[in-house]
Design a protein around this motif. Structure first.
Motif, PDB file in Angstrom:
ATOM      1  N   LEU A   1       0.831  -1.207   0.000  1.00  0.00           N
ATOM      2  CA  LEU A   1       0.000   0.000   0.000  1.00  0.00           C
ATOM      3  C   LEU A   1       0.871   1.265   0.000  1.00  0.00           C
ATOM      4  O   LEU A   1       0.581   2.231  -0.715  1.00  0.00           O
ATOM      5  CB  LEU A   1      -0.936   0.001   1.214  1.00  0.00           C
ATOM      6  N   ALA A   2       1.935   1.250   0.800  1.00  0.00           N
ATOM      7  CA  ALA A   2       2.831   2.409   0.869  1.00  0.00           C
ATOM      8  C   ALA A   2       3.502   2.666  -0.477  1.00  0.00           C
ATOM      9  O   ALA A   2       3.681   3.820  -0.876  1.00  0.00           O
ATOM     10  CB  ALA A   2       3.883   2.194   1.960  1.00  0.00           C
ATOM     11  N   LYS A   3       3.833   1.602  -1.181  1.00  0.00           N
ATOM     12  CA  LYS A   3       4.427   1.759  -2.516  1.00  0.00           C
ATOM     13  C   LYS A   3       3.462   2.435  -3.480  1.00  0.00           C
ATOM     14  O   LYS A   3       3.870   3.097  -4.419  1.00  0.00           O
ATOM     15  CB  LYS A   3       4.845   0.394  -3.086  1.00  0.00           C
ATOM     16  N   LYS A   4       2.160   2.257  -3.220  1.00  0.00           N
ATOM     17  CA  LYS A   4       1.137   2.872  -4.075  1.00  0.00           C
ATOM     18  C   LYS A   4       0.772   4.275  -3.592  1.00  0.00           C
ATOM     19  O   LYS A   4      -0.125   4.902  -4.140  1.00  0.00           O
ATOM     20  CB  LYS A   4      -0.115   1.994  -4.108  1.00  0.00           C
ATOM     21  N   GLY A   5       1.464   4.749  -2.550  1.00  0.00           N
ATOM     22  CA  GLY A   5       1.233   6.113  -2.080  1.00  0.00           C
ATOM     23  C   GLY A   5       0.356   6.247  -0.852  1.00  0.00           C
ATOM     24  O   GLY A   5      -0.003   7.363  -0.460  1.00  0.00           O
ATOM     25  N   ASP A   6       0.009   5.139  -0.196  1.00  0.00           N
ATOM     26  CA  ASP A   6      -0.837   5.192   1.008  1.00  0.00           C
ATOM     27  C   ASP A   6      -0.002   5.686   2.191  1.00  0.00           C
ATOM     28  O   ASP A   6       0.840   4.959   2.726  1.00  0.00           O
ATOM     29  CB  ASP A   6      -1.411   3.799   1.290  1.00  0.00           C
ATOM     30  N   LYS A   7      -0.250   6.927   2.607  1.00  0.00           N
ATOM     31  CA  LYS A   7       0.529   7.546   3.689  1.00  0.00           C
ATOM     32  C   LYS A   7       0.265   6.887   5.033  1.00  0.00           C
ATOM     33  O   LYS A   7       1.169   6.768   5.861  1.00  0.00           O
ATOM     34  CB  LYS A   7       0.225   9.039   3.762  1.00  0.00           C
ATOM     35  N   GLU A   8      -0.963   6.460   5.259  1.00  0.00           N
ATOM     36  CA  GLU A   8      -1.297   5.810   6.531  1.00  0.00           C
ATOM     37  C   GLU A   8      -0.586   4.465   6.663  1.00  0.00           C
ATOM     38  O   GLU A   8      -0.115   4.111   7.751  1.00  0.00           O
ATOM     39  CB  GLU A   8      -2.805   5.647   6.657  1.00  0.00           C
TER      40      GLU A   8
END
Length: 177
Positions: A19-26
């Motif tokens: 998710l973080a790789k896709k830009g999810d900051k949380e």
């Protein structure tokens, strides 16, 4: 029962990395939150000033956020993160060689560390810097010797010999107390 929770935890970490790789900051925030104590311990084992430790951790978070898309294997997020931190600590150490410290700083950064008041942790802090770093990574962060060798750019045999010297020195320190 404990094995199952470890698998679930590993799965949630890998999900957060994806998710973080896709830009999810949380998701990225959760990853950092799960690793903040490890980051603090490693930085403390390499640096002595409170501000240097804070700078190293802050720069690590920024660089890891910017570079997470380049992480090849999601399961190695923690190792990758610690590698960034070690490089930041080395950069700070290099820059600090040009300055003279004016005063000693209290090391309370605000991270809850269950190992803070243990006699063993105090003994580890008395070790030489090269022994302290390897000991912290191996015993407190559960990083395998092979990974430590890669993180520190030293041969695996050097990691083993430093751990051996550290164990002997810790035995001497604890025996004296």
């Amino acid at each position: 029962m404990e094995f199952t929770s470890t698998i679930e935890n590993d799965d949630s970490i890998e999900l957060d990395v994806r998710l973080a790789k896709k830009g999810d900051k949380e998701a990225f925030s959760r990853l950092i939150e799960n690793n903040k104590t490890s980051l603090y311990r490693v930085a403390l084992s390499m640096l002595s000033g409170k501000q240097d430790i804070e700078d190293a951790i802050q720069n690590t978070i920024i660089k890891s956020y910017e570079g997470i898309i380049y992480l090849r294997k999601n399961e190695f997020f923690k190792t990758w993160l610690i590698r960034i931190l070690i490089n930041e600590c080395k950069r700070i150490i290099k820059n600090n060689k040009r300055t003279i410290p004016i005063e000693e700083v209290n090391y309370n950064v605000g991270v809850s560390d269950n190992y803070n008041n243990l006699e063993l942790t105090n003994a580890v802090n008395l070790l030489e810097k090269d022994l302290k770093v390897v000991t912290t990574l191996f015993y407190f962060e559960d990083i395998p010797q092979k990974e430590i060798a890669k993180l520190l750019n030293i041969p695996e045999g050097t990691v083993r010999s430093r751990l051996s010297r550290a164990r002997k020195r810790l035995y001497e320190i604890l025996k004296e107390r």
